[in-house]
Design an enzyme around this catalytic site. Structure first.
Site, PDB file in Angstrom:
ATOM      1  N   PRO A  53      46.030 -79.159  22.149  1.00  0.00           N
ATOM      2  CA  PRO A  53      44.810 -78.717  21.463  1.00  0.00           C
ATOM      3  C   PRO A  53      43.986 -77.733  22.310  1.00  0.00           C
ATOM      4  O   PRO A  53      43.138 -77.034  21.793  1.00  0.00           O
ATOM      5  CB  PRO A  53      44.025 -80.007  21.228  1.00  0.00           C
ATOM      6  CG  PRO A  53      44.966 -81.123  21.511  1.00  0.00           C
ATOM      7  CD  PRO A  53      46.030 -80.598  22.411  1.00  0.00           C
TER       8      PRO A  53
ATOM      9  N   GLU B   3      48.661 -89.799  25.722  1.00  0.00           N
ATOM     10  CA  GLU B   3      47.416 -89.077  26.020  1.00  0.00           C
ATOM     11  C   GLU B   3      47.693 -87.663  26.516  1.00  0.00           C
ATOM     12  O   GLU B   3      46.794 -86.825  26.567  1.00  0.00           O
ATOM     13  CB  GLU B   3      46.592 -89.826  27.083  1.00  0.00           C
ATOM     14  CG  GLU B   3      46.131 -91.214  26.664  1.00  0.00           C
ATOM     15  CD  GLU B   3      45.359 -91.217  25.354  1.00  0.00           C
ATOM     16  OE1 GLU B   3      44.343 -90.504  25.260  1.00  0.00           O
ATOM     17  OE2 GLU B   3      45.780 -91.936  24.416  1.00  0.00           O
TER      18      GLU B   3
ATOM     19  N   ARG C 178      60.174 -66.169  11.398  1.00  0.00           N
ATOM     20  CA  ARG C 178      59.982 -65.156  10.359  1.00  0.00           C
ATOM     21  C   ARG C 178      59.901 -63.747  10.950  1.00  0.00           C
ATOM     22  O   ARG C 178      60.109 -62.770  10.244  1.00  0.00           O
ATOM     23  CB  ARG C 178      58.730 -65.452   9.543  1.00  0.00           C
ATOM     24  CG  ARG C 178      58.812 -66.790   8.802  1.00  0.00           C
ATOM     25  CD  ARG C 178      57.637 -67.056   7.910  1.00  0.00           C
ATOM     26  NE  ARG C 178      57.596 -66.160   6.777  1.00  0.00           N
ATOM     27  CZ  ARG C 178      56.905 -65.043   6.693  1.00  0.00           C
ATOM     28  NH1 ARG C 178      56.130 -64.683   7.702  1.00  0.00           N
ATOM     29  NH2 ARG C 178      56.951 -64.295   5.647  1.00  0.00           N
TER      30      ARG C 178
ATOM     31  N   ASP D 176      53.104 -60.098   3.507  1.00  0.00           N
ATOM     32  CA  ASP D 176      52.540 -61.431   3.557  1.00  0.00           C
ATOM     33  C   ASP D 176      51.083 -61.457   3.950  1.00  0.00           C
ATOM     34  O   ASP D 176      50.562 -60.512   4.521  1.00  0.00           O
ATOM     35  CB  ASP D 176      53.317 -62.275   4.566  1.00  0.00           C
ATOM     36  CG  ASP D 176      54.335 -63.123   3.859  1.00  0.00           C
ATOM     37  OD1 ASP D 176      53.960 -63.753   2.857  1.00  0.00           O
ATOM     38  OD2 ASP D 176      55.489 -63.132   4.295  1.00  0.00           O
TER      39      ASP D 176
END
Ligand code: 4HQ
Length: 246
Positions: free
Chosen positions: A88, A115, A152, A166
């Site tokens: 994160p 963790e 992609r 896109d």
């Protein structure tokens, strides 16, 4: 392109290779995805990969030794990859970041659990990547998301035109799509799309892209640099709106 993944749940990550255009790309040899089980790099009977945190506190931490042993093995076999750690705290994954990663010939994604991983493993890490501001139970889904978005951009995986049209590719959202039938429960396909006038179709699509982006993602709209077709589309859009308002 070569993609390595190291995880304690290899069977979970493996399915990324089994579906859709990624499965085709793997079959055609455009991407080589290899998934490794971190537990294979333990040396104890119970294949332990976690331990208590120094300093105390809740939860467990992933032990560094299996990762060090894995890197030793991996770089002996394949040379030095660009190493990503899903976290994160990482750099947010965007289409641009995905495209940048697709230009590397070899990436390795480390999936954490618990963790997190002993900080010393970051010695091997080139960049941390986050798929968004929420907390997941592990790095496996982020690894799969990274592989999907990056694939992609590997030449030949999807049609180049399709990538360019896109959402996000040029800071705009994609235009609406229609297929047969011409009408369903009174809902019709916009006339211009069946007109056969390619120029008119292009103008209509750009207008719809601009309209949708302005309404749903003003942040993207503001950043967009307007080309000639954008200008033409905006003027036409404005005229339409003004004449409706009269
Ligand atoms: N993680 N984007 C792995 C994430 C995450 C994210 C939480 C990473 C748990 C062990 N990773 N740890 N968001 O939530 O990449």
């Amino acid at each position: 392109m070569r993609v390595g993944v190291v995880t304690i749940f290899p069977d979970f990550v493996k399915v990324i290779k089994d579906y859709g255009v990624i499965a085709q790309a793997v079959e055609n040899g455009l991407i080589d995805i290899e998934i490794f089980n971190l537990r294979d790099f333990t040396t104890d009977k119970h294949k332990v990969v976690d331990d208590y945190p120094y300093g105390g506190g809740p939860g467990m931490v992933m032990k560094p030794e299996p990762f060090f042993r894995f890197f030793e093995f991996y770089s002996q076999k394949y040379g030095k990859p660009y190493v990503l750690l899903t976290s994160p705290q990482g750099r947010r994954l965007t289409n641009n970041f995905a495209q940048e990663l697709a230009s590397k010939e070899h990436i390795l994604i480390i999936c954490g659990r618990y963790e997190g991983i002993d900080e010393r493993v970051s010695h091997f890490v080139d960049e941390e990547v986050s798929i968004g501001d929420y907390v997941l139970t592990g790095g496996e889904l982020p690894a799969m998301v990274v592989i999907d978005a990056v694939s992609r951009f590997v030449p030949g995986v999807v049609e180049e035109e399709s990538v360019k049209n896109d959402s996000f590719y040029n800071d705009l959202l994609d235009h609406p799509h229609y297929t047969r039938p011409r009408e369903i429960e009174g809902l019709k396909v916009p006339e211009v799309l069946v007109s056969g006038n390619h120029e008119e179709v292009e103008l209509w699509r750009r207008k719809e892209s601009l309209k949708k982006t302005m309404l749903k993602r003003p942040d993207l709209f503001i950043k967009h640099t307007f080309d000639e077709l954008d200008k033409k589309a905006l003027i036409s859009l404005f005229r339409e709106l003004m004449s409706n308002a009269q």
